[in-house]
Design an enzyme around this catalytic site. Sequence first.
Site, PDB file in Angstrom:
ATOM      1  CE  LYS A 117      34.635  22.828  -0.995  1.00 56.32           C
ATOM      2  NZ  LYS A 117      35.400  22.233  -2.107  1.00 56.32           N
ATOM      3  NE  ARG A 176      -2.098  -2.466   3.127  1.00 56.49           N
ATOM      4  CZ  ARG A 176      -2.427  -2.691   4.509  1.00 56.49           C
ATOM      5  NH1 ARG A 176      -3.571  -2.342   4.872  1.00 56.49           N
ATOM      6  NH2 ARG A 176      -1.745  -3.667   5.120  1.00 56.49           N
ATOM      7  CD  GLU A 194      -6.066  -9.502  10.998  1.00 55.78           C
ATOM      8  OE1 GLU A 194      -5.709  -8.484  10.216  1.00 55.78           O
ATOM      9  OE2 GLU A 194      -6.117  -9.549  12.101  1.00 55.78           O
ATOM     10  CE  LYS A 239       4.114  -1.571   6.410  1.00 57.84           C
ATOM     11  NZ  LYS A 239       2.910  -1.993   6.731  1.00 57.84           N
ATOM     12  CG  ASN A 263      37.646  26.363  -4.691  1.00 58.84           C
ATOM     13  OD1 ASN A 263      36.848  26.641  -5.531  1.00 58.84           O
ATOM     14  ND2 ASN A 263      36.871  25.364  -3.901  1.00 58.84           N
TER      15      ASN A 263
HETATM   16  C1  UD1 Z   1      -1.731  -6.701  11.286  1.00 63.15           C
HETATM   17  C2  UD1 Z   1      -2.727  -7.657  12.227  1.00 63.15           C
HETATM   18  C3  UD1 Z   1      -3.975  -6.894  12.480  1.00 63.15           C
HETATM   19  C4  UD1 Z   1      -3.409  -5.586  13.489  1.00 63.15           C
HETATM   20  C5  UD1 Z   1      -2.549  -4.648  12.734  1.00 63.15           C
HETATM   21  C6  UD1 Z   1      -2.054  -3.592  13.739  1.00 63.15           C
HETATM   22  C7  UD1 Z   1      -2.327  -9.802  11.195  1.00 63.15           C
HETATM   23  C8  UD1 Z   1      -2.974 -10.738  10.425  1.00 63.15           C
HETATM   24  N1  UD1 Z   1      -3.144  -8.748  11.349  1.00 63.15           N
HETATM   25  O1  UD1 Z   1      -2.411  -6.224  10.284  1.00 63.15           O
HETATM   26  O2  UD1 Z   1      -4.831  -7.642  13.468  1.00 63.15           O
HETATM   27  O3  UD1 Z   1      -4.503  -4.721  13.755  1.00 63.15           O
HETATM   28  O4  UD1 Z   1      -1.481  -5.566  12.235  1.00 63.15           O
HETATM   29  O5  UD1 Z   1      -1.056  -2.749  12.915  1.00 63.15           O
HETATM   30  O6  UD1 Z   1      -1.205 -10.026  12.126  1.00 63.15           O
HETATM   31  N2  UD1 Z   1       4.883  -9.051   7.982  1.00 63.15           N
HETATM   32  C9  UD1 Z   1       5.655  -9.944   7.907  1.00 63.15           C
HETATM   33  N3  UD1 Z   1       5.647 -11.094   7.085  1.00 63.15           N
HETATM   34  C10 UD1 Z   1       4.482 -11.371   6.406  1.00 63.15           C
HETATM   35  C11 UD1 Z   1       3.646 -10.435   6.621  1.00 63.15           C
HETATM   36  C12 UD1 Z   1       3.557  -9.348   7.372  1.00 63.15           C
HETATM   37  O7  UD1 Z   1       6.972  -9.976   8.344  1.00 63.15           O
HETATM   38  O8  UD1 Z   1       4.300 -12.360   5.978  1.00 63.15           O
HETATM   39  C13 UD1 Z   1       5.122  -7.955   8.770  1.00 63.15           C
HETATM   40  C14 UD1 Z   1       4.841  -6.686   8.270  1.00 63.15           C
HETATM   41  O9  UD1 Z   1       5.902  -6.163   7.602  1.00 63.15           O
HETATM   42  C15 UD1 Z   1       4.559  -5.505   8.882  1.00 63.15           C
HETATM   43  C16 UD1 Z   1       3.629  -6.326  10.143  1.00 63.15           C
HETATM   44  O10 UD1 Z   1       4.241  -7.975   9.806  1.00 63.15           O
HETATM   45  O11 UD1 Z   1       5.809  -5.133   9.648  1.00 63.15           O
HETATM   46  C17 UD1 Z   1       2.091  -6.437  10.014  1.00 63.15           C
HETATM   47  O12 UD1 Z   1       1.837  -6.713   8.742  1.00 63.15           O
HETATM   48  P1  UD1 Z   1       0.779  -5.939   7.760  1.00 63.15           P
HETATM   49  O13 UD1 Z   1       0.645  -6.489   6.371  1.00 63.15           O
HETATM   50  O14 UD1 Z   1       0.852  -4.342   7.799  1.00 63.15           O
HETATM   51  O15 UD1 Z   1      -0.479  -6.394   8.823  1.00 63.15           O
HETATM   52  P2  UD1 Z   1      -1.979  -5.740   8.948  1.00 63.15           P
HETATM   53  O16 UD1 Z   1      -3.049  -5.997   7.808  1.00 63.15           O
HETATM   54  O17 UD1 Z   1      -1.535  -4.167   9.233  1.00 63.15           O
HETATM   55 CA    CA Z   2       0.199  -2.894   9.371  1.00 60.23          CA
END
Ligand code: UD1
Ligand code: CA
Length: 454
Positions: free
Chosen positions: A349, A15, A153, A22, A384
């Site tokens: 500089k 996104r 979710e 990110k 310079n």
């Molecule tokens: C997630 C939570 C949601 C919560 C929200 C809070 C889950 C399924 N959902 O949703 O309940 O309200 O965070 O901000 O956990 N990431 C990985 N590997 C992956 C997927 C994600 O490392 O395969 C990391 C992302 O880099 C990120 C974090 O996990 O830093 C959260 O992932 P993101 O996709 O932003 O989850 P949300 O949809 O925001």
């Molecule tokens: Ca998130």
Amino acid sequence: MEVTTIILAAGKGTRMKSSLPKVLHKVCGKPMLEHVINAAKGAGSTREVVVIGSGADKVREEISGVEFALQSEQLGTGHAVMMTKDKMANLEGTVMILCGDTPLITSELLQKFIESHEQSKASATVLTAIMPDATGYGRIVRNQSGTVDKIVEHKDATEDELQIHEVNSGMYCFDIKTLFDALDKVTNDNAQGEYYLTDVLGIIRSQGFLINAFVTNGFTQILGINSRYQLATAERILRQRKNLELMDNGVTILDPDSTFIDYDVEIGRDSTILPFTYIENGTTIGENCSIGPNCRLQNTKIGNNVTMQFVYAHDAEVDDEVVIGPYVHLRPGTKINRKVKIGNFVEVKNSNIGEGSKLPHLQYIGDTDMGANVNLGCGTVTCNYDGKKKYRTTIGDNVFVGCNTNLVAPVTVNNGAYIAAGSTITQDVPENSLAVGRARQVNKTAWKDKRQMN
Ligand code: UD1
Ligand code: CA
């Protein structure tokens, strides 16, 4: 008690529509992941394992002081935690899980969160908040007695569940063994086809273990950044926090809304920051300074009692009691010593300007070592660069340079020397002498009359 922290940072951040991972997008001058790591360390975490995947190499380059676990395919937050299993084997006690995209979290809150988890003897505690606009967040589903049943979710929620304003922050404390046992049971049977970490809570609950929610009333701390708009929102909140902290420590900020100060910047008491000023990473400002309006300072050290307006300085150093501006550019490698005065339209500089020297108007000084109490006339230029190489100019103490002078480097003007206005100096000037390096003036009398006769 030892707490290990797992930070999830492997997601693509689709996104954000960015080629940068990110979690490396900056908030108040620092990657959001670094804010999260610092908050964990500040809360007493003794070991941090960061799960990386998308743009892993870039994250490794930018972030230090942590261990990394690789999630080469991003199959969900639950899957991400699984990737740390080897590193967690044989460990006991509490593991805290955070997301790399929640840069507003503070160590104070995390510390209370860990304490609450450990005192409650729960197998899992989730940090939650009441969010005015819960869109996109996982919802906390409680049963009739008020205890947490599960997390749903947004994309999987029913109409009723979407009405819930208590949201999952994505931050948890778990008993390590219970967590990994439950993770084995997570499936990807959901709207996004992902292995959700959030499903672990329902599983632990159905096994009869206690799960708790730690509700924070400061929902801004848990804001998750998924879009550029949310990034700007986080930036604004963190900036306000930083400004407030500085004001609490005795700094006057005339208009906090138009003052942009990075998170690590230090400013001494009784300094005043005027509007439209950007003070960026690596900058320190002493006491009793007046900075702005319209300054941009990057990685610049400023002493006490310094006055600056309309200045752009980067990788520079300014000593006490210096006055600079307006419209001045201090470039890398510049050291301005005590009591120097720099006026309008001046660029310096990679130079050292000695104590009490004056550069009042329209100068370019590059690659120069200047002594004390030098007075540069308007329009002094150090030449310079010969098109291929750069050379240094040396100016001693108490030198007086007349207006519109070129100093063609390499050249040395020794102590106490004078240079006549309009000179182009190509040879060294001995101590206390006057150098005149210009064509002698010739007056052709009655020239106009003769011209008209022809
Ligand atoms: C997630 C939570 C949601 C919560 C929200 C809070 C889950 C399924 N959902 O949703 O309940 O309200 O965070 O901000 O956990 N990431 C990985 N590997 C992956 C997927 C994600 O490392 O395969 C990391 C992302 O880099 C990120 C974090 O996990 O830093 C959260 O992932 P993101 O996709 O932003 O989850 P949300 O949809 O925001
Ligand atoms: Ca998130």
